[in-house]
Each structure stands twice: as structure tokens, then as C-alpha cells.
Write a protein that holds these residues in place. Structure first.
Motif, PDB file in Angstrom:
ATOM      1  N   PHE A  41     -38.296  64.089 -37.526  1.00  0.00           N
ATOM      2  CA  PHE A  41     -39.133  63.211 -38.283  1.00  0.00           C
ATOM      3  C   PHE A  41     -38.353  61.927 -38.605  1.00  0.00           C
ATOM      4  CE2 PHE A  41     -36.282  64.994 -41.521  1.00  0.00           C
ATOM      5  CZ  PHE A  41     -35.788  63.840 -42.392  1.00  0.00           C
ATOM      6  N   ARG A  42     -38.913  60.784 -38.829  1.00  0.00           N
ATOM      7  CA  ARG A  42     -38.306  59.512 -39.070  1.00  0.00           C
ATOM      8  C   ARG A  42     -38.633  59.120 -40.500  1.00  0.00           C
ATOM      9  NH1 ARG A  42     -41.973  55.001 -37.041  1.00  0.00           N
ATOM     10  NH2 ARG A  42     -43.697  56.434 -36.146  1.00  0.00           N
ATOM     11  N   LEU A  43     -37.786  58.366 -41.099  1.00  0.00           N
ATOM     12  CA  LEU A  43     -38.129  57.500 -42.213  1.00  0.00           C
ATOM     13  C   LEU A  43     -38.643  56.260 -41.997  1.00  0.00           C
ATOM     14  CD1 LEU A  43     -35.136  59.031 -44.665  1.00  0.00           C
ATOM     15  CD2 LEU A  43     -37.633  59.721 -44.424  1.00  0.00           C
ATOM     16  N   VAL A  44     -39.732  55.687 -42.671  1.00  0.00           N
ATOM     17  CA  VAL A  44     -40.092  54.388 -42.584  1.00  0.00           C
ATOM     18  C   VAL A  44     -40.444  53.799 -43.819  1.00  0.00           C
ATOM     19  CG1 VAL A  44     -42.256  53.197 -41.644  1.00  0.00           C
ATOM     20  CG2 VAL A  44     -41.532  55.144 -40.305  1.00  0.00           C
ATOM     21  N   LYS A  45     -39.878  52.568 -43.927  1.00  0.00           N
ATOM     22  CA  LYS A  45     -40.430  51.869 -45.339  1.00  0.00           C
ATOM     23  C   LYS A  45     -41.642  51.257 -45.451  1.00  0.00           C
ATOM     24  CE  LYS A  45     -36.161  50.058 -47.574  1.00  0.00           C
ATOM     25  NZ  LYS A  45     -35.559  48.931 -48.003  1.00  0.00           N
ATOM     26  N   ARG A  46     -42.412  51.714 -46.412  1.00  0.00           N
ATOM     27  CA  ARG A  46     -43.713  51.525 -46.792  1.00  0.00           C
ATOM     28  C   ARG A  46     -44.098  51.113 -47.929  1.00  0.00           C
ATOM     29  NH1 ARG A  46     -48.975  55.559 -46.035  1.00  0.00           N
ATOM     30  NH2 ARG A  46     -50.335  54.170 -46.389  1.00  0.00           N
ATOM     31  N   GLY A  47     -44.305  49.773 -48.217  1.00  0.00           N
ATOM     32  CA  GLY A  47     -44.401  49.370 -49.678  1.00  0.00           C
ATOM     33  C   GLY A  47     -43.256  49.388 -50.519  1.00  0.00           C
ATOM     34  N   GLY A  48     -42.314  49.207 -50.013  1.00  0.00           N
ATOM     35  CA  GLY A  48     -40.986  49.363 -50.806  1.00  0.00           C
ATOM     36  C   GLY A  48     -40.627  50.720 -50.960  1.00  0.00           C
ATOM     37  N   ARG A  49     -41.183  51.870 -50.500  1.00  0.00           N
ATOM     38  CA  ARG A  49     -40.748  53.075 -50.631  1.00  0.00           C
ATOM     39  C   ARG A  49     -40.489  53.690 -49.306  1.00  0.00           C
ATOM     40  NH1 ARG A  49     -45.519  55.498 -53.823  1.00  0.00           N
ATOM     41  NH2 ARG A  49     -46.825  54.088 -52.512  1.00  0.00           N
ATOM     42  N   LYS A  50     -39.704  54.747 -49.217  1.00  0.00           N
ATOM     43  CA  LYS A  50     -39.348  55.518 -47.725  1.00  0.00           C
ATOM     44  C   LYS A  50     -40.585  56.559 -47.746  1.00  0.00           C
ATOM     45  CE  LYS A  50     -34.573  54.246 -47.488  1.00  0.00           C
ATOM     46  NZ  LYS A  50     -33.233  54.810 -47.681  1.00  0.00           N
ATOM     47  N   GLU A  51     -40.951  56.670 -46.437  1.00  0.00           N
ATOM     48  CA  GLU A  51     -41.991  57.619 -46.256  1.00  0.00           C
ATOM     49  C   GLU A  51     -41.654  58.374 -44.895  1.00  0.00           C
ATOM     50  OE1 GLU A  51     -46.230  56.858 -44.520  1.00  0.00           O
ATOM     51  OE2 GLU A  51     -46.287  56.801 -46.654  1.00  0.00           O
ATOM     52  N   MET A  52     -41.821  59.717 -44.956  1.00  0.00           N
ATOM     53  CA  MET A  52     -41.545  60.630 -43.963  1.00  0.00           C
ATOM     54  C   MET A  52     -42.746  60.421 -42.885  1.00  0.00           C
ATOM     55  SD  MET A  52     -39.913  64.468 -43.749  1.00  0.00           S
ATOM     56  CE  MET A  52     -41.219  65.082 -44.933  1.00  0.00           C
ATOM     57  N   HIS A  53     -42.545  60.233 -41.350  1.00  0.00           N
ATOM     58  CA  HIS A  53     -43.366  60.253 -40.405  1.00  0.00           C
ATOM     59  C   HIS A  53     -43.057  61.554 -39.439  1.00  0.00           C
ATOM     60  CE1 HIS A  53     -45.521  56.334 -40.539  1.00  0.00           C
ATOM     61  NE2 HIS A  53     -44.968  56.414 -41.571  1.00  0.00           N
ATOM     62  N   LEU A  54     -43.903  62.570 -39.505  1.00  0.00           N
ATOM     63  CA  LEU A  54     -43.922  63.751 -38.764  1.00  0.00           C
ATOM     64  C   LEU A  54     -44.210  63.325 -37.308  1.00  0.00           C
ATOM     65  CD1 LEU A  54     -45.451  66.080 -41.153  1.00  0.00           C
ATOM     66  CD2 LEU A  54     -42.923  65.814 -40.807  1.00  0.00           C
ATOM     67  N   PRO A  55     -43.861  64.160 -36.250  1.00  0.00           N
ATOM     68  CA  PRO A  55     -44.188  63.945 -34.992  1.00  0.00           C
ATOM     69  C   PRO A  55     -45.797  64.218 -34.700  1.00  0.00           C
ATOM     70  CG  PRO A  55     -42.786  65.734 -35.024  1.00  0.00           C
ATOM     71  CD  PRO A  55     -42.790  65.121 -36.547  1.00  0.00           C
TER      72      PRO A  55
END
Length: 130
Positions: A17-31
Motif C-alpha cells: 500500500f502507499r500513504l497519500v495526503k488527502r485533505g490534510g490527512r493521510k490515507e492508505m491506498h491499496l493496489p
């Protein structure tokens, strides 16, 4: 009597997975292909609710202008005008937001930016430019 093999002290599990900043929060993106849970964005839902409430206030004649509603709500006119644009989102996008199944590109900051008014162009716009 046979002895059981002792359990290892450490077990390592690899989860891509990778962490992406979204709206000031970190979000986990799955493959791609991984199952996704619904992610309800309460901030986006609140903005949608406010937009439709303000639109109804204008349509019913409770207030004569956006300026009057903004003054009454104690909100800057420019912010209110941007939030009111959310009432122009395609119904399928609104439904996806309410279900938590919207594309990751559909964030509050993105929908407050100018977007195509034609419903047919909105889906591609949010997916391609997100």
C-alpha cells in the motif's frame, strides 16, 4: 513424546500500500484489485448538506440573495458561493459521496475548485485531473 516446534517470536506480513495526503490527512491506498471498504467523507457530506440547505433557503424566498444568506450564517460570501456550486454536481457523484464510494479524486478541496457544470463531463473531470 514429541515436542511441538516453538512459535516464532516475530512474524512479518507484507501488505502493499502507499500513504497519500488527502485533505490534510493521510490515507492508505491499496493496489488495484484489492477490496476497498467504503470511506465516508463527513466533511464533504456536511458541505453538500449545507449547499442544498442554502439553495433551498434561496429558492423558497427566505433570503433574496447569497449575500443575505452568507451574512445570516456568518460565512464569507466567496466561500458560500463556492459551496453552493456543489448543488450542480451530477446526481451519481452526490450519491457516491453519500455512500462513501466516490473516486479518491473527489475531495472537498477538489469540488470547491471550478468543475464542468455539464453532468456528462464531471465524472471524467474528477477521475482524469485528480
Amino acid at each position: 513424546m514429541t515436542r511441538a516446534t516453538p512459535a516464532p517470536e516475530t512474524v512479518t506480513v507484507h501488505v502493499p500500500f502507499r500513504l497519500v495526503k488527502r485533505g490534510g490527512r493521510k490515507e492508505m491506498h491499496l493496489p488495484d484489485g484489492a477490496s476497498r471498504q467504503h470511506k465516508i467523507d463527513n466533511t464533504l457530506i456536511k458541505a453538500l448538506a449545507r449547499a442544498f440547505r442554502w439553495k433551498r433557503m434561496l429558492e423558497t424566498g427566505e433570503f433574496a440573495s447569497i449575500s443575505e444568506v452568507a451574512r445570516s450564517e456568518g460565512i464569507a460570501f466567496t466561500y458560500m458561493a463556492r459551496v453552493l456550486r456543489l448543488t450542480l454536481l451530477a446526481p451519481d457523484i452526490v450519491e457516491a459521496i453519500l455512500d462513501g464510494t466516490q473516486d479518491p479524486a473527489v475531495t472537498l478541496s477538489r469540488v470547491l475548485e471550478p468543475f464542468p457544470v455539464a453532468w456528462s463531463g464531471q465524472c471524467n473531470y474528477f477521475v482524469q485531473t485528480g
